[in-house]
Write a protein that holds these residues in place. Sequence first.
Motif, PDB file in Angstrom:
ATOM      1  N   TYR A 178      -2.676  10.622  19.369  1.00 24.66           N
ATOM      2  CA  TYR A 178      -3.830   9.806  19.734  1.00 24.66           C
ATOM      3  C   TYR A 178      -5.087  10.668  19.865  1.00 24.66           C
ATOM      4  N   GLU A 179      -4.932  11.846  20.475  1.00 24.66           N
ATOM      5  CA  GLU A 179      -6.062  12.761  20.604  1.00 24.66           C
ATOM      6  C   GLU A 179      -6.528  13.241  19.237  1.00 24.66           C
ATOM      7  N   TRP A 180      -5.595  13.439  18.317  1.00 21.56           N
ATOM      8  CA  TRP A 180      -5.918  13.806  16.928  1.00 21.56           C
ATOM      9  C   TRP A 180      -6.845  12.749  16.317  1.00 21.56           C
ATOM     10  N   ASN A 181      -6.439  11.501  16.399  1.00 24.02           N
ATOM     11  CA  ASN A 181      -7.236  10.419  15.812  1.00 24.02           C
ATOM     12  C   ASN A 181      -8.589  10.267  16.503  1.00 24.02           C
ATOM     13  N   THR A 182      -8.599  10.431  17.826  1.00 27.28           N
ATOM     14  CA  THR A 182      -9.848  10.313  18.569  1.00 27.28           C
ATOM     15  C   THR A 182     -10.824  11.413  18.174  1.00 27.28           C
ATOM     16  N   ARG A 183     -10.321  12.640  18.081  1.00 26.27           N
ATOM     17  CA  ARG A 183     -11.196  13.753  17.702  1.00 26.27           C
ATOM     18  C   ARG A 183     -11.684  13.594  16.265  1.00 26.27           C
ATOM     19  N   ALA A 184     -10.832  13.110  15.375  1.00 23.78           N
ATOM     20  CA  ALA A 184     -11.252  12.896  13.987  1.00 23.78           C
ATOM     21  C   ALA A 184     -12.408  11.899  13.933  1.00 23.78           C
ATOM     22  N   ARG A 185     -12.314  10.829  14.716  1.00 24.86           N
ATOM     23  CA  ARG A 185     -13.371   9.830  14.732  1.00 24.86           C
ATOM     24  C   ARG A 185     -14.664  10.398  15.308  1.00 24.86           C
ATOM     25  N   LYS A 186     -14.552  11.188  16.364  1.00 28.71           N
ATOM     26  CA  LYS A 186     -15.739  11.783  16.975  1.00 28.71           C
ATOM     27  C   LYS A 186     -16.377  12.823  16.054  1.00 28.71           C
ATOM     28  N   ILE A 187     -15.552  13.583  15.347  1.00 30.44           N
ATOM     29  CA  ILE A 187     -16.094  14.572  14.407  1.00 30.44           C
ATOM     30  C   ILE A 187     -16.875  13.879  13.310  1.00 30.44           C
ATOM     31  N   ASP A 188     -16.324  12.815  12.767  1.00 32.45           N
ATOM     32  CA  ASP A 188     -17.011  12.082  11.699  1.00 32.45           C
ATOM     33  C   ASP A 188     -18.347  11.517  12.181  1.00 32.45           C
ATOM     34  N   SER A 189     -18.371  11.002  13.421  1.00 33.78           N
ATOM     35  CA  SER A 189     -19.597  10.385  13.923  1.00 33.78           C
ATOM     36  C   SER A 189     -20.679  11.409  14.242  1.00 33.78           C
ATOM     37  N   SER A 190     -20.307  12.633  14.563  1.00 34.78           N
ATOM     38  CA  SER A 190     -21.296  13.655  14.924  1.00 34.78           C
ATOM     39  C   SER A 190     -21.595  14.628  13.793  1.00 34.78           C
ATOM     40  N   LEU A 191     -20.923  14.473  12.650  1.00 35.30           N
ATOM     41  CA  LEU A 191     -21.082  15.439  11.564  1.00 35.30           C
ATOM     42  C   LEU A 191     -22.490  15.409  10.975  1.00 35.30           C
ATOM     43  N   SER A 192     -23.086  14.230  10.851  1.00 33.66           N
ATOM     44  CA  SER A 192     -24.428  14.160  10.256  1.00 33.66           C
ATOM     45  C   SER A 192     -25.439  14.931  11.093  1.00 33.66           C
ATOM     46  N   ARG A 193     -25.374  14.841  12.429  1.00 37.74           N
ATOM     47  CA  ARG A 193     -26.300  15.574  13.286  1.00 37.74           C
ATOM     48  C   ARG A 193     -26.047  17.072  13.203  1.00 37.74           C
ATOM     49  N   THR A 194     -24.774  17.441  13.111  1.00 41.09           N
ATOM     50  CA  THR A 194     -24.448  18.863  13.014  1.00 41.09           C
ATOM     51  C   THR A 194     -24.944  19.449  11.701  1.00 41.09           C
ATOM     52  N   VAL A 195     -24.785  18.717  10.609  1.00 44.66           N
ATOM     53  CA  VAL A 195     -25.268  19.188   9.312  1.00 44.66           C
ATOM     54  C   VAL A 195     -26.793  19.268   9.312  1.00 44.66           C
TER      55      VAL A 195
ATOM     56  N   GLU B 224     -18.107  16.841  18.788  1.00 44.94           N
ATOM     57  CA  GLU B 224     -16.838  17.384  18.307  1.00 44.94           C
ATOM     58  C   GLU B 224     -16.984  18.194  17.023  1.00 44.94           C
ATOM     59  N   ALA B 225     -17.963  17.876  16.174  1.00 44.51           N
ATOM     60  CA  ALA B 225     -18.161  18.677  14.967  1.00 44.51           C
ATOM     61  C   ALA B 225     -18.539  20.108  15.336  1.00 44.51           C
ATOM     62  N   ALA B 226     -19.408  20.262  16.332  1.00 40.87           N
ATOM     63  CA  ALA B 226     -19.741  21.601  16.811  1.00 40.87           C
ATOM     64  C   ALA B 226     -18.549  22.251  17.498  1.00 40.87           C
ATOM     65  N   GLU B 227     -17.692  21.439  18.118  1.00 42.09           N
ATOM     66  CA  GLU B 227     -16.464  21.977  18.718  1.00 42.09           C
ATOM     67  C   GLU B 227     -15.569  22.591  17.649  1.00 42.09           C
ATOM     68  N   GLU B 228     -15.513  21.971  16.477  1.00 45.69           N
ATOM     69  CA  GLU B 228     -14.734  22.546  15.375  1.00 45.69           C
ATOM     70  C   GLU B 228     -15.366  23.843  14.880  1.00 45.69           C
TER      71      GLU B 228
END
Length: 699
Positions: free
Chosen positions: A161-178, A207-211
């Motif tokens: 569940y945490e895997w799926n949650t983090r994947a969703r958060k990474i996708d949503s924050s990726l545009s700002r990180t880029v 989460e994208a910055a967390e990665e």
Amino acid sequence: MGLLNFVPLVLALVLLAPVALAPISTTAYRTVTRVSLQTFGTYVRDSGRRRNRREEVLRAAHVGETYRLYASKTWVYGTLAAISGSILGVYVAGLVLATLSVSPTVLRSKLPTKLDFLADLVVVPSLSIGHLFVLLLFSSATVGLLGGRLTYWLRWEIPAYEWNTRARKIDSSLSRTVAFTYALSRSGMGMPDIMRILARNRDVYGEAAEEIAVGVKAMDLFGLDVLTAIRQMSRQSPSEKFEDFGENLASVLQSGRSLPSYLSEQYERYQRDAKAEQEAFLELLSVLAEGYVSLFVVGPLLLITILVIMGLMGIADTLRFLYLTAYLLIPLGNVGFVVYLDSITESLYISRENRTVPTATVPTVRRVSDPDAGRTVSDGGTTVSNAERLAAYDKFENVRTALTEPLRTVRENPDALLYLTVPLALLSTVVRLLPDLAAGTATIPSADDVVVQAALFVLGTYAVVQWNHRRRLKAIEAAIPDMLDRLASVNEAGMTVVESFRRMTKGDLGALNEELARMERDIEWGTDTATALRRFEDRIDTPTVTRVVSLVTNAMRASGDIGRVLRIAADDAQESKRLQRQREDEMMTYLIIIHLSFLIFLVIIGTLSAILVPALQNLPSGNAAGSPVTVGGLGNISTVNIHAYTVVFFHTALVQAVFSGFVAGKMGEGTVRDGAKHATAMLAIAYVAFLVIDFVVFS
């Protein structure tokens, strides 16, 4: 002998104690770890057909344990749950037998006449020792196996569940990180430095910055080069989108292609993805809004109506179920819905509690034109420097501002108003109820008016200042893109960053004028521009301003020519504003639906209280033969506590009003705080409606 019956139950609790204490006790954690590795360590190392997949999930979910340790603990937890469940299963079977061991005669006396046939269906037959042993064994095995299997399943489902949650958060924050990466690359900063800055600002960029921070750890702790670190962090990420971005980024760096050009393409791509995700998110919110109306407004209304009819007809005593619905089910359902909304909203709101804001306490912070700047001054035999005076000023600034400028304090932080209004409301409630309390005549219905009026005072005053605060912040955020564009133009014309900000104070940027003037005063007193910006960020405390300040301050470290970076920041802020406005426009329809559904709820509850209850209350006390009145032969109305039903109708309407209002704020504007105005309006309408009913019907 009676106490000996509970020894197995105590044993079951003792078995579970180390597991329950492990998160808070180092000794318990080490004990569980040691037992797990010694018992199952070899087994989980040599077995497991899904081991590779589970290892990936644990790494992507950032679980702080190795696969061997986590799997060993899972087996231990499952085993302990199975053993404890087996013991509890015996008690469950015994409790069921004791509960159902009631004679048919007693059951018939308790059940309504129409339902007395059930007395013969629930009678427990007498069991022999053999039958009883088989029943207890079956109950023990069933509860034990279910407990063990459920525990084992949950232990592996939580990381998934945490895997799926983090994947969703990474996708949503990726545009700002880029966008952040693209802007800093345009300023001339290298990729390793950009990654380190992102790792330090992962509370801002999510989460994208967390990665990205995973790659930074690989470089700094394990000595990997930037290409290997990027590829490793992308392969371990739960997000396929981030994995593609990382692999392509490593290829670009390896091939020598222009990094800003590649990031520009990715930025535009993820902006388009963000628009599509926004539309999907709005569709989800629309479904949730409709589901909320069905489950938490219409559902309780139908349940209450059925319970009321059954209770008033004397079929059964349904008051306890109505109390359960009004005081527990409706609040818990609404709170759970708000928590779920918060989990899918994934706001990047940065609070003051988890962000360090610099203060102007360094020795260089002084008024440049002050002839005594930097000198020490004798004050009653004590030598005090200007820096020390400023440090003391900053230390007590919040207290001083709260005492001397309370309106400004409340305007900038509406929550501060609650420290005044809540004690005043409590004091007013106690004072007004004191005569009844002293006379011993105080009851819940007699306190209703006082409590509701106090609640309206607290919610109403908070709603006003929160609405004004939000309007101010929206005006400031709306002016941010214009400010950044002007700063970019001035900086590209050859002015320094400090001169550019000073030039901004001469223009008209609406709600930003006051904040820019405060920034200019900070700089005039010797504060560096980066510190002044971060103090401005702390005062506004919104996601857009936080991201802009983080980008600009880091770009300033790389180069004084930040015009291109400011253009990118302006475009990002403008896009964020557009998406937020689109969401508010789309959700306005569902805010209206929530308000209308509450009004329908109130009309039906008011009808039950104003028409049905008085009609039954005015029935004659007996028929021609003098017997109690019955309706349709269903029950005895004269024994029903009609006043209690009236009170629970009133309380149900009040509870639904408050919680529906806060849900409306969370759904329409993103925060529960913004629901205060909706809750105030609904609570006032419900209160006035029942005052009218009480005056017209019961006076």
